[in-house]
Design a protein around this motif. Structure first.
Motif, PDB file in Angstrom:
ATOM      1  N   ALA A  41      17.729 -17.579  28.312  1.00 18.33           N
ATOM      2  CA  ALA A  41      16.407 -16.810  28.172  1.00 18.33           C
ATOM      3  C   ALA A  41      16.737 -15.277  27.543  1.00 18.33           C
ATOM      4  O   ALA A  41      17.855 -15.007  27.975  1.00 18.33           O
ATOM      5  N   TYR A  77      10.853 -12.762  33.255  1.00 18.61           N
ATOM      6  CA  TYR A  77      11.964 -13.917  32.996  1.00 18.61           C
ATOM      7  C   TYR A  77      12.444 -14.340  34.190  1.00 18.61           C
ATOM      8  O   TYR A  77      12.488 -15.638  34.752  1.00 18.61           O
ATOM      9  N   LEU A  79      21.049 -15.511  30.869  1.00 14.00           N
ATOM     10  CA  LEU A  79      19.910 -14.468  30.703  1.00 14.00           C
ATOM     11  C   LEU A  79      20.487 -13.393  29.928  1.00 14.00           C
ATOM     12  O   LEU A  79      21.573 -12.663  30.416  1.00 14.00           O
ATOM     13  N   HIS A 120      12.610 -17.443  23.463  1.00 10.95           N
ATOM     14  CA  HIS A 120      12.470 -16.762  24.686  1.00 10.95           C
ATOM     15  C   HIS A 120      13.100 -17.262  25.982  1.00 10.95           C
ATOM     16  O   HIS A 120      13.627 -16.704  26.674  1.00 10.95           O
ATOM     17  N   MET A 121      12.584 -18.685  26.091  1.00  8.54           N
ATOM     18  CA  MET A 121      13.177 -19.328  27.174  1.00  8.54           C
ATOM     19  C   MET A 121      13.338 -20.696  26.714  1.00  8.54           C
ATOM     20  O   MET A 121      12.639 -21.312  26.383  1.00  8.54           O
ATOM     21  N   ASP A 171       7.050 -16.654  25.867  1.00  8.21           N
ATOM     22  CA  ASP A 171       7.262 -15.387  26.220  1.00  8.21           C
ATOM     23  C   ASP A 171       6.700 -15.093  27.660  1.00  8.21           C
ATOM     24  O   ASP A 171       5.256 -15.399  27.779  1.00  8.21           O
TER      25      ASP A 171
END
Length: 374
Positions: free
Chosen positions: A147, A179, A238, A251-252, A265
């Motif tokens: 992330a 997140y 992260l 984003h992830m 996002d």
């Protein structure tokens, strides 16, 4: 119908006041701010009462008070809300230390009151579709993932960016809640963390009016690279940074035993979710007709879904129905534990084991989301 009051009439209050009328179960009736002129201007804009903080807390027609103050004031303001006998819903982060969170938990329990906390973006159509796919085993057991939320920082555009660079903010506590909370709702609570932290500059220069050219101090890490180990066994990298001019990270991303998932996002309710299976073929995940995934806001030419206050509305309805709410105190405290433990790990140079846990919030499928809307 729950009567809503808002304390804090800064930028974020416009989103709550603009979007609250979309939802059942709540009605914003009054706003307050330390600056009465600011409160009166916002009240006039949205046709609600302007009150002093003290009068709003004493108002008989206010059931839930929304705390939209700066992060450093979240604990004290939420405590005053509970002490006034009102339920509280606060912007993220809930508090800045685990000890503050536990004090609020005890105060709420002693008085039979509820606390809810943003972010509520995980209730959006994209993230709920991802949750359903994971729960159905579409990518198998999640083993690892990444992330990333990285940019240059808020001094380029925000008129008063000072608090972003003070303890209690920084990219981890300001943007990280989106997140971390989404990761918890997708794969469960976090067990332990490690991190490296730094800051590139001791000061920042404001580039927007009216304070253009003013130097402000940086007193919290602005570059954090963390490793999260979840109770499920998954390990997630992260990265949160305000020292990056450009990057190409997604984003992830979640990597399962049977495939991979690419998520949008979590600062927004919508976005494309893609899944790649063992065959190597990547395809968009079908999101159905989830109402909290319908784009309704232009974000620099890109239409996004923004339904902030969904978590507040869901809490109000849950109170009426006598059931737990999804943006829960337990979830928010665990997210604070994760983020503050990351910062502690970076400061001490050692792995930190968390002292809290929580259950994943219940999913919010399309029919349940529709029940929130007018």
């Amino acid at each position: 119908m729950q009567g809503i009051g808002i304390i804090g009439c800064g930028n974020i209050s416009t989103a709550y006041l603009r979007l609250a009328p979309l939802f059942k179960g709540l009605e914003v009736r009054a706003v307050a701010d330390m600056n009465m002129e600011t409160a009166m201007a916002r009240a006039t804009e949205f046709n609600v009462r302007a009150e002093t903080v003290e009068d709003l807390l004493a108002a008989e027609d206010i059931d839930i008070v929304v705390n939209l103050t700066i992060p450093d004031a979240h604990f004290a303001v939420t405590r005053s809300i509970l002490q006034a006998g009102k339920h509280a819903y606060t912007e993220k982060p809930l508090v800045l230390t685990l000890e503050e969170g536990e004090e609020l938990r005890a105060l709420a329990a002693a008085n039979g009151l509820r606390i809810g906390s943003a972010p509520d973006t995980f209730l959006g159509g994209a993230h709920q579709a991802a949750r359903a796919a994971i729960d159905e085993g579409k990518i198998g057991k999640v083993v690892s993932g990444t992330a990333h939320v990285m940019s240059h920082g808020m001094e380029d555009w925000h008129p008063n960016p000072d608090f972003f660079f003070l303890p209690g903010a920084g990219p981890m506590l300001d943007i990280g809640p989106y997140y971390v909370t989404n990761l918890i709702q997708l794969i469960g609570p976090v067990k332990r963390v490690s991190a490296l932290t730094s800051m590139a500059r001791a000061t920042r220069t404001i580039k927007s009016e009216p304070r253009k050219g003013e130097e402000i101090p940086v007193k919290t890490p602005t570059n954090i690279h963390a490793l999260l180990e979840f109770h499920s066994g998954a390990t997630i990298t992260l990265s949160t940074s305000w020292d990056v001019w450009a990057h190409r990270h997604g984003h992830m991303e979640l990597y399962g035993m049977d495939g991979s998932m690419f998520l949008p996002d979590p600062n927004w309710f919508s976005g494309e979710v893609e899944v790649t299976g063992k065959d190597g073929q990547t395809a968009p995940l079908e999101q159905g007709d989830h109402p909290l995934g319908i784009p309704n806001q232009d974000n620099h030419g890109d239409m996004k879904a923004n339904y902030r206050t969904a978590g507040l509305a869901e809490m109000a309805i849950a109170m009426n129905e006598g059931r737990p709410h999804r943006c829960s105190l337990e979830l928010a405290i665990h997210a604070v534990d994760v983020m503050t433990s990351v910062l502690m790990a970076g400061e001490k140079g050692e792995m930190v084991t968390l002292t809290t846990t929580c259950e994943r919030p219940d999913p919010l499928p399309a029919d349940a989301a529709r029940a929130l809307l007018k």
